[in-house]
Design a protein around this motif. Structure first.
Motif, PDB file in Angstrom:
ATOM      1  N   VAL A   1       1.600  -7.516 -56.064  1.00 47.10           N
ATOM      2  CA  VAL A   1       2.492  -8.588 -55.616  1.00 47.10           C
ATOM      3  C   VAL A   1       1.776  -9.934 -55.617  1.00 47.10           C
ATOM      4  N   TRP A   2       0.512  -9.935 -55.218  1.00 43.36           N
ATOM      5  CA  TRP A   2      -0.210 -11.174 -54.937  1.00 43.36           C
ATOM      6  C   TRP A   2      -0.209 -12.176 -56.100  1.00 43.36           C
ATOM      7  N   PRO A   3      -0.508 -11.763 -57.337  1.00 43.65           N
ATOM      8  CA  PRO A   3      -0.504 -12.756 -58.429  1.00 43.65           C
ATOM      9  C   PRO A   3       0.874 -13.344 -58.713  1.00 43.65           C
ATOM     10  N   LYS A   4       1.923 -12.661 -58.321  1.00 41.06           N
ATOM     11  CA  LYS A   4       3.286 -13.086 -58.644  1.00 41.06           C
ATOM     12  C   LYS A   4       3.843 -14.113 -57.664  1.00 41.06           C
ATOM     13  N   ILE A   5       3.231 -14.239 -56.503  1.00 45.98           N
ATOM     14  CA  ILE A   5       3.831 -15.087 -55.468  1.00 45.98           C
ATOM     15  C   ILE A   5       2.956 -16.296 -55.127  1.00 45.98           C
ATOM     16  N   ARG A   6       1.950 -16.570 -55.947  1.00 47.76           N
ATOM     17  CA  ARG A   6       1.072 -17.689 -55.674  1.00 47.76           C
ATOM     18  C   ARG A   6       1.845 -19.005 -55.751  1.00 47.76           C
ATOM     19  N   ARG A   7       1.546 -19.928 -54.824  1.00 49.21           N
ATOM     20  CA  ARG A   7       2.218 -21.237 -54.785  1.00 49.21           C
ATOM     21  C   ARG A   7       1.176 -22.351 -54.762  1.00 49.21           C
ATOM     22  N   PHE A   8       1.338 -23.313 -55.678  1.00 46.41           N
ATOM     23  CA  PHE A   8       0.428 -24.448 -55.747  1.00 46.41           C
ATOM     24  C   PHE A   8       0.979 -25.700 -55.053  1.00 46.41           C
ATOM     25  N   TYR A   9       2.272 -25.709 -54.720  1.00 46.76           N
ATOM     26  CA  TYR A   9       2.861 -26.881 -54.072  1.00 46.76           C
ATOM     27  C   TYR A   9       4.139 -26.498 -53.376  1.00 46.76           C
TER      28      TYR A   9
END
Length: 496
Positions: free
Chosen positions: A488-496
């Motif tokens: 799940v982790w790589p799919k939900i990353r947010r930069f802003y």
């Protein structure tokens, strides 16, 4: 020395004596006000993030270089892990900023009274008080910009190329805080090419200054390179999301954020430089050049504000002539400026009345309600059966919420939260053994985001006492992640 000899005194005879005592007194008053009010509301969401970042010291972060988190850790280590302790170094930085503005006025040939007026104008401006009240990258960025302004004016006044070395040193340190410092330097260099004096560019000291800046900034640049330049991704997202609004509001905010009452002062400063101080015209031209650049990239309006303080410093001397003829109006104007700036940027109103100023300055609201926020999350967490909590997870939508739960969650018995926002994504992720319930903290419910979890139901709402971003935040309880957290982790990353 008479005012008619400003140009001569600044370019040939040196500068007036520095009004150290009265300028220092202005700085002390500013420091006292900021200290008295520093603990009145609470942490800002960014400060909560910096506190956690300070526990993960590194040469860089997803959204910023390392200096501000380091300063946050240093301040709390020395002065105490409290809101007031966190903000001590921010207050001292603001005091230094006020003093540097007076020094810039001195470089322009202003005498004792002009230096004091420049310091007072800086001290009562909304932008200076606003960024000085809290810990932010803009707080230390402002001081760096003022030092760069001071060194640039001194370079142009003396034509001594060795000042490029000091400029490079200051710029290098500033780059470890925020990359925006390249904007005023770039605007100044372009302005020098347009109006001169170009002779200062034909110096090996310029190359030496650039080398020093690059060497100091290198560790963070290498960190960004090793992590695929995440800060560029963050900047691009901000520009894409807010660029149109930033362009529409740019001119009004240039007039309002420093203070509408100071507009005549910085206009007078621009006119004075252009008409009477030809050696400094590139400094005046740098402001409109910078405005064009910020508008082009869709940057925030405050990116150009520090150069207005340089123009305020230049405008102090001609403003004195008006002050001498209109003493009562001038005194009333300064008092009104101080009062309005304080009301809109400092926590002088009761927290329950902050809604009156939040439409103008939303940062006021971001300092209110975090303990209550954590209590609301704790109430939702208690709906998870005690037998399932060992494998349960709290997942927040942004770094402010995560920082608040790191700070206030333990007193409610909450586990450490996780977030995929900014550097929180890098610091830690839930273990795959956390197969139990997931409590999502969402400012707005997002079906695409919730699709990564099973059987999601809203079980609570955060009700803030003010209309800030957290007011109405949804507390959503899911039965578990749809896949192991490592997937799940790589799919939900947010930069802003």
């Amino acid at each position: 020395m008479t005012r008619s000899s400003d140009t001569l005194s600044a370019t040939e005879l040196g500068v007036p004596v520095f009004a150290a005592r009265p300028v220092a007194l202005v700085g002390v008053v500013v420091g006292a006000v900021l200290t008295a009010l520093s603990g009145r509301y609470g942490y800002h969401r960014d400060e909560l993030y910096f506190l956690v970042a300070g526990r993960h010291l590194d040469w860089g972060y997803v959204d910023q270089p390392p200096l501000t988190p380091f300063i946050a850790r240093l301040s709390t280590t020395i002065f105490g892990d409290t809101v007031m302790g966190l903000r001590v170094l921010s207050t001292l930085s603001t005091v230094a900023t006020v003093i540097v503005v007076a020094l810039i006025a001195r470089e322009f040939g202003s005498d004792r009274r002009g230096q004091v007026l420049a310091a007072v104008c800086a001290a009562v401006s909304g932008f200076v008080l606003g960024v000085g009240h809290m810990v932010s990258t803009a707080t230390y960025d402002l001081l760096a910009w003022m030092l760069i302004g001071l060194l640039a004016v001194r370079l142009l006044r003396t034509r001594d190329g060795r000042w490029w070395l000091a400029l490079g040193l200051t710029a290098g340190i500033a780059l470890e805080n925020k990359y925006l410092v390249v904007l005023p330097i770039g605007a100044l260099l372009l302005s020098l090419l347009i109006v001169g004096p170009r002779s200062v560019l034909r110096s090996w000291w310029l190359l030496a200054g650039m080398a020093v800046a690059g060497l100091i900034a290198l560790p963070n640049v290498l960190w960004q390179f090793q992590h695929d330049w995440p800060q560029l991704t963050v900047a691009g997202g901000i520009s894409e999301d807010d660029g149109t609004e930033n362009r529409i509001m740019f001119v009004p905010l240039q007039l309002v954020q420093l203070s509408p009452f100071l507009v005549p002062v910085w206009i007078a400063g621009f006119r004075r430089i252009w008409r009477s101080l030809p050696w400094a015209r590139s400094v005046a031209l740098a402001y409109p050049v910078l405005c064009v650049v910020v508008l082009a990239v869709g940057g925030k309006s405050y990116y150009a504000l520090p150069l207005l303080l340089v123009l305020v410093a230049a405008g102090a001397e001609p403003t004195l002539r008006w002050v001498d003829r209109h003493r009562r109006q001038a005194a009333a104007g300064l008092i009104l400026t101080a009062v309005t700036s304080a009301v809109f940027t400092l926590p002088v109103l009761p927290a329950s009345a902050a809604d009156a100023v939040i439409p103008v300055n939303k940062e006021q609201g971001e300092q209110i309600g975090w303990p209550e926020f954590a209590a609301a999350v704790a109430g939702a967490w208690e709906q998870i059966p005690a037998s399932e909590r060992s494998t349960a997870t709290i997942f927040t939508g942004n770094y402010g919420e995560a920082g608040a739960l790191v700070r206030y969650g333990p007193s409610h018995g909450l586990p450490m939260p996780y977030s995929a926002h900014m550097s929180f994504w890098q610091w830690d992720r839930p273990p795959d053994t956390n197969t139990g319930p997931v409590l999502l903290v969402e400012i707005e419910r997002t079906p695409i985001f919730e699709s990564h979890f099973r059987d999601c139901t809203q079980v609570g709402t955060v009700d803030s006492i003010v209309s800030n971003d957290e007011d109405g935040t949804a507390l959503v309880l899911c039965s578990g992640p749809a896949e192991p957290w490592s997937m799940v982790w790589p799919k939900i990353r947010r930069f802003y």
